[in-house]
Design a protein around this motif. Structure first.
Motif, PDB file in Angstrom:
ATOM      1  N   MET A   1       0.830  -1.210   0.000  1.00 47.41           N
ATOM      2  CA  MET A   1       0.000   0.000   0.000  1.00 47.41           C
ATOM      3  C   MET A   1       0.860   1.253   0.000  1.00 47.41           C
ATOM      4  SD  MET A   1      -3.219   0.747  -0.080  1.00 47.41           S
ATOM      5  CE  MET A   1      -4.384   2.038   0.238  1.00 47.41           C
ATOM      6  N   SER A   2       1.938   1.227   0.822  1.00 43.57           N
ATOM      7  CA  SER A   2       2.813   2.386   0.876  1.00 43.57           C
ATOM      8  C   SER A   2       3.505   2.625  -0.449  1.00 43.57           C
ATOM      9  CB  SER A   2       3.842   2.223   1.996  1.00 43.57           C
ATOM     10  OG  SER A   2       4.617   1.074   1.769  1.00 43.57           O
ATOM     11  N   ASN A   3       3.848   1.517  -1.149  1.00 44.05           N
ATOM     12  CA  ASN A   3       4.465   1.674  -2.464  1.00 44.05           C
ATOM     13  C   ASN A   3       3.502   2.331  -3.445  1.00 44.05           C
ATOM     14  OD1 ASN A   3       6.879   0.557  -1.662  1.00 44.05           O
ATOM     15  ND2 ASN A   3       6.357  -1.512  -2.337  1.00 44.05           N
ATOM     16  N   ASP A   4       2.237   1.900  -3.396  1.00 38.76           N
ATOM     17  CA  ASP A   4       1.232   2.505  -4.257  1.00 38.76           C
ATOM     18  C   ASP A   4       1.103   3.999  -3.997  1.00 38.76           C
ATOM     19  OD1 ASP A   4       0.707   0.162  -5.525  1.00 38.76           O
ATOM     20  OD2 ASP A   4      -1.273  -0.154  -4.636  1.00 38.76           O
ATOM     21  N   ALA A   5       1.129   4.387  -2.731  1.00 37.31           N
ATOM     22  CA  ALA A   5       0.944   5.790  -2.381  1.00 37.31           C
ATOM     23  C   ALA A   5       2.050   6.663  -2.955  1.00 37.31           C
ATOM     24  CB  ALA A   5       0.886   5.942  -0.864  1.00 37.31           C
ATOM     25  N   ALA A   6       3.228   6.080  -3.153  1.00 34.22           N
ATOM     26  CA  ALA A   6       4.358   6.849  -3.664  1.00 34.22           C
ATOM     27  C   ALA A   6       4.381   6.910  -5.185  1.00 34.22           C
ATOM     28  CB  ALA A   6       5.669   6.243  -3.155  1.00 34.22           C
ATOM     29  N   GLU A   7       3.572   6.093  -5.846  1.00 36.98           N
ATOM     30  CA  GLU A   7       3.584   6.040  -7.305  1.00 36.98           C
ATOM     31  C   GLU A   7       2.601   7.055  -7.879  1.00 36.98           C
ATOM     32  OE1 GLU A   7       5.510   4.299  -9.337  1.00 36.98           O
ATOM     33  OE2 GLU A   7       6.598   3.528  -7.617  1.00 36.98           O
ATOM     34  N   PRO A   8       3.043   7.940  -8.783  1.00 35.34           N
ATOM     35  CA  PRO A   8       2.125   8.942  -9.332  1.00 35.34           C
ATOM     36  C   PRO A   8       1.110   8.376 -10.322  1.00 35.34           C
ATOM     37  CG  PRO A   8       4.256   9.122 -10.397  1.00 35.34           C
ATOM     38  CD  PRO A   8       4.409   8.120  -9.301  1.00 35.34           C
ATOM     39  N   VAL A   9       1.417   7.195 -10.875  1.00 31.20           N
ATOM     40  CA  VAL A   9       0.480   6.507 -11.769  1.00 31.20           C
ATOM     41  C   VAL A   9       0.451   5.039 -11.363  1.00 31.20           C
ATOM     42  CG1 VAL A   9      -0.104   5.876 -14.143  1.00 31.20           C
ATOM     43  CG2 VAL A   9       1.020   8.058 -13.688  1.00 31.20           C
ATOM     44  N   LEU A  10      -0.742   4.518 -11.138  1.00 24.26           N
ATOM     45  CA  LEU A  10      -0.898   3.096 -10.857  1.00 24.26           C
ATOM     46  C   LEU A  10      -1.357   2.405 -12.132  1.00 24.26           C
ATOM     47  CD1 LEU A  10      -2.757   3.306  -7.414  1.00 24.26           C
ATOM     48  CD2 LEU A  10      -0.290   3.218  -7.859  1.00 24.26           C
ATOM     49  N   LEU A  11      -0.692   1.321 -12.470  1.00 27.33           N
ATOM     50  CA  LEU A  11      -1.003   0.560 -13.678  1.00 27.33           C
ATOM     51  C   LEU A  11      -1.439  -0.842 -13.256  1.00 27.33           C
ATOM     52  CD1 LEU A  11       2.114   1.666 -15.747  1.00 27.33           C
ATOM     53  CD2 LEU A  11      -0.191   2.635 -15.855  1.00 27.33           C
ATOM     54  N   ARG A  12      -2.612  -1.259 -13.725  1.00 27.78           N
ATOM     55  CA  ARG A  12      -3.189  -2.530 -13.309  1.00 27.78           C
ATOM     56  C   ARG A  12      -3.792  -3.243 -14.519  1.00 27.78           C
ATOM     57  NH1 ARG A  12      -0.790  -1.086  -9.406  1.00 27.78           N
ATOM     58  NH2 ARG A  12      -1.577  -0.667  -7.309  1.00 27.78           N
ATOM     59  N   THR A  13      -3.883  -4.547 -14.434  1.00 33.34           N
ATOM     60  CA  THR A  13      -4.679  -5.301 -15.395  1.00 33.34           C
ATOM     61  C   THR A  13      -5.624  -6.191 -14.612  1.00 33.34           C
ATOM     62  OG1 THR A  13      -2.971  -7.021 -15.569  1.00 33.34           O
ATOM     63  CG2 THR A  13      -2.963  -5.281 -17.240  1.00 33.34           C
ATOM     64  N   SER A  14      -6.852  -6.262 -15.096  1.00 35.80           N
ATOM     65  CA  SER A  14      -7.873  -7.091 -14.459  1.00 35.80           C
ATOM     66  C   SER A  14      -8.758  -7.658 -15.547  1.00 35.80           C
ATOM     67  CB  SER A  14      -8.697  -6.266 -13.468  1.00 35.80           C
ATOM     68  OG  SER A  14      -9.739  -7.031 -12.905  1.00 35.80           O
ATOM     69  N   GLY A  15      -8.611  -8.963 -15.779  1.00 35.47           N
ATOM     70  CA  GLY A  15      -9.392  -9.588 -16.833  1.00 35.47           C
ATOM     71  C   GLY A  15      -9.073  -8.980 -18.191  1.00 35.47           C
ATOM     72  N   ARG A  16     -10.107  -8.516 -18.875  1.00 38.81           N
ATOM     73  CA  ARG A  16      -9.955  -7.950 -20.219  1.00 38.81           C
ATOM     74  C   ARG A  16      -9.417  -6.524 -20.203  1.00 38.81           C
ATOM     75  NH1 ARG A  16     -13.676 -10.104 -24.075  1.00 38.81           N
ATOM     76  NH2 ARG A  16     -13.787  -8.004 -24.964  1.00 38.81           N
ATOM     77  N   ALA A  17      -9.450  -5.852 -19.057  1.00 40.35           N
ATOM     78  CA  ALA A  17      -9.171  -4.415 -19.009  1.00 40.35           C
ATOM     79  C   ALA A  17      -7.850  -4.114 -18.325  1.00 40.35           C
ATOM     80  CB  ALA A  17     -10.299  -3.686 -18.290  1.00 40.35           C
ATOM     81  N   ALA A  18      -7.146  -3.138 -18.875  1.00 41.22           N
ATOM     82  CA  ALA A  18      -5.982  -2.555 -18.212  1.00 41.22           C
ATOM     83  C   ALA A  18      -6.406  -1.202 -17.661  1.00 41.22           C
ATOM     84  CB  ALA A  18      -4.826  -2.393 -19.188  1.00 41.22           C
ATOM     85  N   ARG A  19      -5.828  -0.826 -16.524  1.00 45.12           N
ATOM     86  CA  ARG A  19      -6.248   0.414 -15.872  1.00 45.12           C
ATOM     87  C   ARG A  19      -5.076   1.351 -15.648  1.00 45.12           C
ATOM     88  NH1 ARG A  19      -9.924   0.372 -10.846  1.00 45.12           N
ATOM     89  NH2 ARG A  19      -9.885   2.562 -11.504  1.00 45.12           N
ATOM     90  N   ILE A  20      -5.339   2.642 -15.911  1.00 48.67           N
ATOM     91  CA  ILE A  20      -4.437   3.740 -15.562  1.00 48.67           C
ATOM     92  C   ILE A  20      -5.132   4.540 -14.471  1.00 48.67           C
ATOM     93  CG2 ILE A  20      -3.280   5.835 -16.375  1.00 48.67           C
ATOM     94  CD1 ILE A  20      -3.609   4.638 -19.255  1.00 48.67           C
ATOM     95  N   ILE A  21      -4.507   4.641 -13.302  1.00 46.91           N
ATOM     96  CA  ILE A  21      -5.073   5.418 -12.206  1.00 46.91           C
ATOM     97  C   ILE A  21      -4.105   6.552 -11.884  1.00 46.91           C
ATOM     98  CG2 ILE A  21      -5.958   5.385  -9.851  1.00 46.91           C
ATOM     99  CD1 ILE A  21      -6.274   2.306 -10.194  1.00 46.91           C
ATOM    100  N   LEU A  22      -4.506   7.768 -12.185  1.00 44.55           N
ATOM    101  CA  LEU A  22      -3.686   8.926 -11.837  1.00 44.55           C
ATOM    102  C   LEU A  22      -3.696   9.053 -10.316  1.00 44.55           C
ATOM    103  CD1 LEU A  22      -4.979  11.449 -14.538  1.00 44.55           C
ATOM    104  CD2 LEU A  22      -3.171   9.724 -14.730  1.00 44.55           C
TER     105      LEU A  22
END
Length: 359
Positions: A1-22
């Protein structure tokens, strides 16, 4: 969680979709150069990954998708630097804007909450643009002595009638209904349904997921004002637009005129010219090339530093524009914003990578 908080962009894939979270919620997810390059690299990876069938972009936190670019960094570069950092940022940002418009897989933008400036650029060129009852969309650059960019003049120049002219000049915020009628969005989904929509996008094709959640949008306001907006904002100069707005006599028209008189005179005149020229240009890439020229010149103008100081840094809301009046901004002052940059051109519409990928 702490690593996520430090990242300015979170990149994820879930099933068919990839996600960009600013992921800069305290800064309302304002875009930095690092964020732009990370997003571009992810789009390259996902473009060639057969498991990824769609890309979804959203913003962390409760306030919105993205309030724009990191304008403090641009301010500091304009005030203390040589402009190279800002020009490099815009070069990659505008190329990313073009790339999202041509992306070969569905690019789904969740335009929930505040979506302004660079936030519009990262979302409104996508193929599937979703607004909610919380959406507040704007290109507010004239209020900080700058000119709408990130393809904003392309989008606004193609809005019905003169709606885009009014929005570009005033920087007014609009909601979901007006965003749909202006061509800045495609679908309305209540904000409470977004989490379930994301789950559905991970497991089914985009059209099927949308069918489950899209609803009629709340009524906008601009369509009812089209008569006076078109009549006033079709004038050939900002001065005449202001005159027509005051002469109209209506409350909303008068408020629009007063709003214009508080903006940077130079930014207003260049913005009107940019929107009118964008109408005549054929492609988003041509307009982005034009916006790059305008932005690079704008960086050298005193109004940008003064506007950011007044609105964002000191927050005294009392900018001292130079020149101070519309009458003092000559035609030659406007024309120099559109002069070719020679070997510094962005070059999206010319020879080179037609996808607009960041290099």
């Amino acid at each position: 969680m702490s690593n996520d908080a430090a990242e300015p962009v979170l990149l994820r894939t879930s099933g068919r979709a990839a996600r960009i979270i600013l992921n800069r919620p305290r800064a309302l997810n304002a875009l930095t150069h690092e964020m732009i390059t990370r997003i571009d690299a992810a789009l390259t990876d996902w473009e060639h990954d057969p498991a990824v069938r769609a890309v979804v972009i959203s913003g962390a936190g409760e306030r919105g998708l993205c309030a724009g670019g990191d304008i403090r960094a641009v301010h500091d570069d304009a005030r203390d630097g040589d402009g190279a950092a800002s020009a490099a940022f815009w070069r990659d940002e505008y190329r990313l804007n073009a790339r999202t418009a041509r992306y070969p897989k569905p690019y789904v933008a969740l335009m929930d909450g505040i979506v302004m400036g660079g936030g519009v650029g990262i979302s409104a060129h996508g193929g599937v643009r979703i607004v909610t009852e919380r959406s507040r969309i704007a290109m507010p650059e004239t209020g900080i002595g700058f000119i709408p960019d990130v393809g904003g003049t392309y989008l606004l120049s193609r809005a019905p009638g003169e709606l885009g002219t009014l929005l570009a000049l005033t920087g007014a915020q609009i909601g979901a209904g007006d965003a749909l009628s202006c061509g800045l969005a495609d679908h309305y989904v209540p904000s409470g349904a977004l989490d379930v929509l994301l789950d559905d996008l991970a497991r089914m094709p985009v059209p099927d997921a949308l069918e489950r959640h899209v609803e009629p949008a709340p009524q906008g306001e601009l369509d009812e004002r089209r008569d006076w907006i078109d009549a006033c904002c079709s004038a050939d100069s900002v001065e005449e637009i202001v005159e027509r707005l005051f002469a109209h006599g209506g409350t909303e028209a008068k408020a629009a005129a007063e709003t214009l008189l508080a903006k940077s005179p130079t930014a207003l005149k260049v913005t009107l010219a940019a929107v009118r020229r964008a109408r005549r240009l054929g492609s988003l890439e041509e307009v982005l090339d034009q916006e790059y020229r305008v932005s690079c010149v704008g960086l050298k103008c005193p109004d940008l530093v003064e506007g950011v100081r007044a609105q964002i840094i000191d927050k005294d809301r009392d900018p001292h524009w130079s020149p101070a009046t519309l009458a003092e901004v000559a035609e030659a002052d406007v024309e120099r914003f559109f002069a070719p940059l020679g070997d510094r051109e962005l070059g999206l519409a010319g020879p080179g990578d037609p996808t607009g990928a960041v290099r």
